[in-house]
Design an enzyme around this catalytic site. Sequence first.
Site, short mmCIF file in Angstrom:
data_model
loop_
_atom_site.label_atom_id
_atom_site.label_comp_id
_atom_site.label_asym_id
_atom_site.label_seq_id
_atom_site.Cartn_x
_atom_site.Cartn_y
_atom_site.Cartn_z
N LYS A 221 49.10 37.11 34.45
CA LYS A 221 50.55 37.12 34.25
C LYS A 221 51.09 35.74 33.87
O LYS A 221 50.44 34.72 33.99
CB LYS A 221 51.24 37.68 35.49
CG LYS A 221 51.13 39.19 35.59
CD LYS A 221 52.10 39.77 36.57
CE LYS A 221 52.16 41.30 36.43
NZ LYS A 221 53.08 41.89 37.41
N ARG A 255 45.87 45.25 41.29
CA ARG A 255 45.92 45.82 39.94
C ARG A 255 45.40 44.77 38.96
O ARG A 255 46.01 43.71 38.81
CB ARG A 255 47.36 46.22 39.61
CG ARG A 255 47.54 46.89 38.26
CD ARG A 255 48.99 47.30 38.06
NE ARG A 255 49.19 47.95 36.76
CZ ARG A 255 49.49 47.32 35.64
NH1 ARG A 255 49.62 45.99 35.64
NH2 ARG A 255 49.65 47.99 34.52
#
Length: 286
Positions: A221, A255
Amino acid sequence: MLTLGSREFGTHEPVIMAIVNRTPDSFYDQGATFRDEPALARVEQAVAEGAAIIDIGGVKAGPGEEVTAEEEARRTVGFVAEVRRRFPDVVISVDTWRAEVGEAVCAAGADLLNDAWGGVDPGLAEVAARHRVGLVCTHAGGAEPRTRPHRIEYDDVVADILDVTVGLAERALALGVPRESIMIDPGHDFGKNTRHSLEATRRLDEMVATGWPVLVSLSNKDFVGETLDRPVKERVVGTLATTAVSAWLGAQVYRVHEVAETRQVLEMVSAIAGHRRPAVARRGLA
């Protein structure tokens, strides 16, 4: 005990959720699993490497071309049914904020609805309750789906995360979603700047202390990229470091894009914490 589909996971059992994007413009793999065969190959590889959950998404999280609910369903529903047929024991999650898509994928065999946009459609929790499937309750800072934060501020970001996610979890429970199938997610990058996401990680134990299982979605991210000043393809090391910290602080579900690497990190942290024995123990015994 976390229960998803036909699977049960112990309190200290780390769980890997592998990402399979059914989008042509995903930020990390640039549409590598948009077509069916590469996507199914990705599922097979992820399961072989240790993923217990497959998270299927039909809409890119960031800004981009509009994807209608009909198109999102077209990308996901049939694929959910095929994954269910080929991998009957895997937990199937669908990353969606729309109740109508949730309804369709649950009918096709999904076990979990991953609501990454924080309850923007209240009907999604009702769908989860009606189908008795799991639900991920995420903090997104009130952001509209597929928007980026701009100069967002919090008096205390973790207090806001706790208030929102626990509130969503309690609402889901009241609607009839099984308690053992509800998770909370701090929503790294969603409605947050990099400092917010770092603080959410540093104080993750406060989420764990609520008693709800915590899911983290850290993989490659922007907060990792900005912290290390690395482009998207060079964020794996930073992601794995953040994964280790999150595991130590008590998160349970991860995840991820890199399943095999994440599994090694989680097994190592679990062994250090005393929850897992070493795979072999020969040193000093010969």
